[in-house]
Motif scaffolding. Structure first.
Motif, short mmCIF file in Angstrom:
data_model
loop_
_atom_site.label_atom_id
_atom_site.label_comp_id
_atom_site.label_asym_id
_atom_site.label_seq_id
_atom_site.Cartn_x
_atom_site.Cartn_y
_atom_site.Cartn_z
N VAL A 167 23.59 56.78 49.13
CA VAL A 167 22.78 56.49 47.95
C VAL A 167 21.34 56.30 48.42
N GLU A 168 20.46 57.17 47.95
CA GLU A 168 19.04 57.09 48.32
C GLU A 168 18.36 55.95 47.57
N SER A 169 17.38 55.34 48.23
CA SER A 169 16.61 54.26 47.62
C SER A 169 15.15 54.41 48.04
N ARG A 170 14.25 54.13 47.11
CA ARG A 170 12.82 54.26 47.41
C ARG A 170 12.35 53.25 48.44
N ASP A 171 12.89 52.04 48.39
CA ASP A 171 12.41 50.98 49.29
C ASP A 171 13.12 50.95 50.64
N ARG A 172 14.00 51.92 50.92
CA ARG A 172 14.68 51.96 52.22
C ARG A 172 14.49 53.33 52.85
N PRO A 173 14.16 53.35 54.15
CA PRO A 173 13.95 54.64 54.81
C PRO A 173 15.23 55.47 54.96
N LYS A 174 16.36 54.78 55.16
CA LYS A 174 17.64 55.47 55.31
C LYS A 174 18.50 55.21 54.08
N PRO A 175 19.36 56.16 53.73
CA PRO A 175 20.22 55.94 52.55
C PRO A 175 21.27 54.86 52.82
N THR A 176 21.62 54.17 51.76
CA THR A 176 22.67 53.15 51.81
C THR A 176 24.02 53.85 51.71
N THR A 177 25.02 53.34 52.42
CA THR A 177 26.38 53.86 52.27
C THR A 177 27.11 52.98 51.27
N THR A 178 27.59 53.62 50.21
CA THR A 178 28.32 52.91 49.16
C THR A 178 29.74 53.43 49.12
N PHE A 179 30.69 52.51 49.11
CA PHE A 179 32.11 52.86 49.04
C PHE A 179 32.57 52.67 47.62
N LEU A 180 32.98 53.75 46.98
CA LEU A 180 33.50 53.70 45.62
C LEU A 180 35.00 53.50 45.69
N ILE A 181 35.46 52.40 45.09
CA ILE A 181 36.88 52.03 45.12
C ILE A 181 37.44 52.22 43.72
N LYS A 182 38.37 53.16 43.57
CA LYS A 182 39.01 53.41 42.28
C LYS A 182 40.45 52.96 42.39
N LEU A 183 40.78 51.88 41.69
CA LEU A 183 42.10 51.27 41.78
C LEU A 183 43.15 52.09 41.04
N ASP A 184 44.38 52.02 41.52
CA ASP A 184 45.51 52.72 40.91
C ASP A 184 45.78 52.13 39.52
N THR A 185 46.29 52.94 38.61
CA THR A 185 46.55 52.46 37.24
C THR A 185 47.58 51.33 37.22
N LEU A 186 48.55 51.35 38.13
CA LEU A 186 49.54 50.27 38.19
C LEU A 186 48.89 48.93 38.52
N VAL A 187 47.86 48.95 39.34
CA VAL A 187 47.14 47.72 39.69
C VAL A 187 46.47 47.15 38.45
N MET A 188 45.85 48.02 37.66
CA MET A 188 45.15 47.56 36.46
C MET A 188 46.14 47.02 35.42
N GLN A 189 47.31 47.66 35.31
CA GLN A 189 48.34 47.16 34.38
C GLN A 189 48.82 45.78 34.81
N ARG A 190 49.01 45.60 36.12
CA ARG A 190 49.44 44.31 36.65
C ARG A 190 48.37 43.24 36.40
N GLU A 191 47.11 43.61 36.59
CA GLU A 191 46.00 42.67 36.33
C GLU A 191 45.99 42.23 34.86
N ALA A 192 46.22 43.18 33.95
CA ALA A 192 46.23 42.86 32.52
C ALA A 192 47.36 41.90 32.19
N LEU A 193 48.54 42.10 32.81
CA LEU A 193 49.67 41.19 32.58
C LEU A 193 49.37 39.79 33.11
#
Length: 198
Positions: A167-193
């Motif tokens: 992820v590029e940023s104006r105030d940083r000379p090097k890009p930031t590394t961002t980890f996108l975490i997409k949880l499994d649908t079963l995890v979200m169902q369990r969270e709702a319960l």
């Protein structure tokens, strides 16, 4: 009896550091060499950048599983955290300093989706000493760390897909590394319960 040497502690029983304020460290050159060799090995055996990402992810996954088991044992915390945010905070604030000597720079939930979270690091050590050729496009050496995060979450009972992005940023000379975490649908169902039962 006085002359008998003390029995050596099992490697799992040894403390992480001499005291809680001191982190055990590995030399930067050894870490850079190991990371570079892992990436070079996977590059030599991969047919394209997608295959390269998958191979790094698999290696990282195995490291993450073992890292979660070791940290859970040494830190005397249960591997199974009750909520997703607890597991992510453990990775952000406990596992990251264990692996990289500092906490991750940011942990946040994605605005667009409830099942997506992001962990960001402005100067990820796995990317610091690796130069990616332009022909590799959007390849990110942080894919190894993405696999580690996926392994730790899977071991804690929160299966997810994890990907590393620059992820590029104006105030940083090097890009930031961002980890996108997409949880499994079963995890979200369990969270709702769990939320309904409160």
């Amino acid at each position: 009896m006085a002359g008998r040497p003390k029995q050596a502690l099992n490697i799992v029983d040894r403390p992480l550091s001499k005291n809680k304020l001191e982190l055990s460290t590995v030399s930067v050159s050894a870490f850079a060499f190991l990371t570079s060799e892992i990436i070079q090995y996977t590059m030599d055996n991969a047919s394209n950048t997608t295959d390269l990402d998958e191979r790094l992810d698999r290696i990282g996954y195995e490291v993450g599983v073992r890292n979660m088991e070791l940290l859970s044992f040494r830190e005397k915390v249960p591997r199974r955290k009750p909520e997703v945010l607890d597991a992510l905070r453990f990775i952000h604030s406990t596992a990251w300093p264990h692996m990289f000597g500092k906490t991750a720079d940011d942990l946040q939930q994605a605005a667009a989706a409830d099942d997506e979270y992001m962990i960001s690091d402005h100067d990820l050590p796995t990317n610091r000493y690796v130069s990616v050729p332009k022909s590799y496009g959007s390849f990110n050496p942080g894919g190894l760390v993405a696999g580690i995060i996926r392994g730790m979450l899977g071991t804690a009972g929160f299966p997810a897909r994890v990907s590393a992005h620059f992820v590029e940023s104006r105030d940083r000379p090097k890009p930031t590394t961002t980890f996108l975490i997409k949880l499994d649908t079963l995890v979200m169902q369990r969270e709702a319960l769990v939320k309904q039962q409160r």
